[in-house]
Design a protein around this motif. Structure first.
Motif, mmCIF file in Angstrom:
data_model
loop_
_atom_site.group_PDB
_atom_site.id
_atom_site.type_symbol
_atom_site.label_atom_id
_atom_site.label_comp_id
_atom_site.label_asym_id
_atom_site.label_seq_id
_atom_site.Cartn_x
_atom_site.Cartn_y
_atom_site.Cartn_z
ATOM 1 N N UNK A 115 0.838 -1.204 0.000
ATOM 2 C CA UNK A 115 0.000 0.000 0.000
ATOM 3 C C UNK A 115 0.871 1.252 0.000
ATOM 4 N N UNK A 116 1.955 1.219 0.766
ATOM 5 C CA UNK A 116 2.838 2.390 0.871
ATOM 6 C C UNK A 116 3.442 2.752 -0.486
ATOM 7 N N UNK A 117 3.872 1.734 -1.230
ATOM 8 C CA UNK A 117 4.467 2.011 -2.543
ATOM 9 C C UNK A 117 3.438 2.597 -3.510
ATOM 10 N N UNK A 118 2.223 2.083 -3.461
ATOM 11 C CA UNK A 118 1.198 2.573 -4.391
ATOM 12 C C UNK A 118 0.739 3.979 -3.987
ATOM 13 N N UNK A 119 0.679 4.231 -2.683
ATOM 14 C CA UNK A 119 0.360 5.601 -2.234
ATOM 15 C C UNK A 119 1.448 6.577 -2.678
ATOM 16 N N UNK A 120 2.679 6.101 -2.707
ATOM 17 C CA UNK A 120 3.780 6.958 -3.162
ATOM 18 C C UNK A 120 3.642 7.278 -4.659
ATOM 19 N N UNK A 121 3.172 6.315 -5.434
ATOM 20 C CA UNK A 121 2.909 6.561 -6.857
ATOM 21 C C UNK A 121 1.847 7.657 -6.994
ATOM 22 N N UNK A 122 0.772 7.537 -6.213
ATOM 23 C CA UNK A 122 -0.286 8.554 -6.252
ATOM 24 C C UNK A 122 0.253 9.928 -5.885
ATOM 25 N N UNK A 123 1.120 9.976 -4.877
ATOM 26 C CA UNK A 123 1.687 11.266 -4.448
ATOM 27 C C UNK A 123 2.595 11.856 -5.530
ATOM 28 N N UNK A 124 3.358 11.006 -6.217
ATOM 29 C CA UNK A 124 4.251 11.504 -7.281
ATOM 30 C C UNK A 124 3.455 12.136 -8.422
ATOM 31 N N UNK A 125 2.258 11.592 -8.694
ATOM 32 C CA UNK A 125 1.435 12.098 -9.803
ATOM 33 C C UNK A 125 0.546 13.275 -9.390
ATOM 34 N N UNK A 126 0.370 13.481 -8.074
ATOM 35 C CA UNK A 126 -0.589 14.487 -7.596
ATOM 36 C C UNK A 126 -0.361 15.890 -8.159
ATOM 37 N N UNK A 127 0.881 16.366 -8.320
ATOM 38 C CA UNK A 127 1.061 17.736 -8.818
ATOM 39 C C UNK A 127 0.693 17.920 -10.301
ATOM 40 N N UNK A 128 0.434 16.860 -11.029
ATOM 41 C CA UNK A 128 0.293 16.953 -12.485
ATOM 42 C C UNK A 128 -1.168 16.828 -12.918
ATOM 43 N N UNK A 129 -1.570 17.728 -13.824
ATOM 44 C CA UNK A 129 -2.901 17.655 -14.433
ATOM 45 C C UNK A 129 -2.810 16.830 -15.712
ATOM 46 N N UNK A 130 -3.765 15.932 -15.907
ATOM 47 C CA UNK A 130 -3.785 15.152 -17.151
ATOM 48 C C UNK A 130 -5.168 14.568 -17.381
ATOM 49 N N UNK A 131 -5.438 14.274 -18.633
ATOM 50 C CA UNK A 131 -6.751 13.744 -19.021
ATOM 51 C C UNK A 131 -6.653 12.355 -19.640
ATOM 52 N N UNK A 132 -5.497 12.055 -20.278
ATOM 53 C CA UNK A 132 -5.326 10.776 -20.983
ATOM 54 C C UNK A 132 -4.126 10.023 -20.424
ATOM 55 N N UNK A 133 -4.236 8.682 -20.416
ATOM 56 C CA UNK A 133 -3.088 7.837 -20.080
ATOM 57 C C UNK A 133 -2.905 6.809 -21.193
ATOM 58 N N UNK A 134 -1.671 6.744 -21.706
ATOM 59 C CA UNK A 134 -1.305 5.723 -22.673
ATOM 60 C C UNK A 134 -0.520 4.636 -21.943
ATOM 61 N N UNK A 135 -1.079 3.437 -21.895
ATOM 62 C CA UNK A 135 -0.409 2.287 -21.290
ATOM 63 C C UNK A 135 0.630 1.702 -22.235
ATOM 64 N N UNK A 136 1.061 0.462 -21.970
ATOM 65 C CA UNK A 136 2.221 -0.070 -22.694
ATOM 66 C C UNK A 136 1.867 -0.960 -23.890
#
Ligand SMILES: [Zn+2]
Ligand SMILES: [Zn+2]
Length: 267
Positions: free
Chosen positions: A215-236
């Motif tokens: 959970x801690x690692x995934x919460x950290x991912x959410x925190x890293x993305x929090x400052x950024x505005x975006x509408x689309x995500x391109x996966x792999x």
């Protein structure tokens, strides 16, 4: 001497007269050696056996891939200041070089994590450009080269509103790319994985071996993305795209993941 490429993960190794005994990427717990055993190819053989396909998602965002090995596709992002290749695929043939040069070439390559390093040095040489990799994953560079530029810290700004963001998770240096155009685009590799229904994201240490993140690692991912505005995500993969509402999808997906891994009622 040939430069052997692992057929399971697409990683290219330095020149050697015999194929490497093992692929270090596949032997590690985040990948796997197929039941048939370890096999190898070369760029020359790949040019005969595979052909890249192209998909334009929107003007200036072009998918490139042949479904080889892990099967990811790269993205050519066309900015006014020069093109970025996001992630990499092993398949680089003459037609691909000609087509991309006609689109302005590549000014820089950036890659999400070691599973997609593949033939990055071949691409860097073909287009005379640097490869930006997060320094936390440097031990997984199987073919070192002066074109590789390691970056430290949380973000690296390129140009024209393109920023690399270190999320960690799947790999300590796990990186996504944010581009400020069209209300914001995120190129996520499998650091934020667009899942099969394309309505949610998930996050794993190993996808083939089904090893979750904490959970801690995934919460950290959410925190890293929090400052950024975006509408689309391109996966792999070619078809793993969330065209709109992706910021909300990330927030609810982090919450769903954390609830599930913590054993919340209903999971
Ligand atoms: Zn491999
Ligand atoms: Zn991976």
């Amino acid at each position: 001497m040939p430069l052997y490429i692992c057929t399971a993960c697409g990683t290219q190794y330095p020149a050697s007269d015999k194929p490497p005994v093992q692929c270090a990427i596949c032997e590690e717990e985040r990948q796997y050696v197929p039941e048939r055993g370890q096999t190898w190819t070369t760029l020359e053989a790949l040019a005969q056996s595979h052909r890249n396909g192209f998909r334009q998602y929107r003007p200036g965002v072009l998918g490139i891939g042949a479904g080889f090995a892990i099967g990811q596709r790269a993205l050519l992002l066309q900015t006014a200041g020069g093109n970025v290749l996001w992630d990499c695929v092993a398949t680089l043939d003459a037609a691909t070089v000609t087509a991309i040069k006609a689109l302005g070439g590549i000014k820089a390559i950036a890659i999400s994590h070691p599973h997609f390093y593949t033939t990055m040095v071949e691409w860097a040489r073909a287009f005379d450009c640097p490869v930006h990799l997060n320094a936390a994953d440097k031990d997984w560079i199987m073919r070192p080269d002066p074109a590789i530029q390691l970056w430290d810290g949380d973000t690296l700004e390129l140009w024209d509103g393109v920023t690399l963001i270190r999320c960690g998770g799947h790999f300590p240096g796990g990186t996504v790319l944010h581009w400020g155009r069209d209300k914001g685009i995120v190129c996520a590799g499998d650091i934020l994985t667009v899942v099969a229904d394309r309505k949610w994201l998930s996050f794993m240490r190993s996808y083939p071996n089904l090893i979750p993140l904490s959970a801690r690692e995934v919460e950290r991912i959410g925190a890293a993305m929090a400052p950024f505005a975006f509408d689309a995500i391109y996966g792999h993969y070619f078809d793993r795209v969330i065209e709109t509402g992706a910021k909300q999808v990330l927030e609810t997906s982090v919450a769903r993941y954390v609830a599930a891994i913590n054993g919340a009622r209903g999971y």
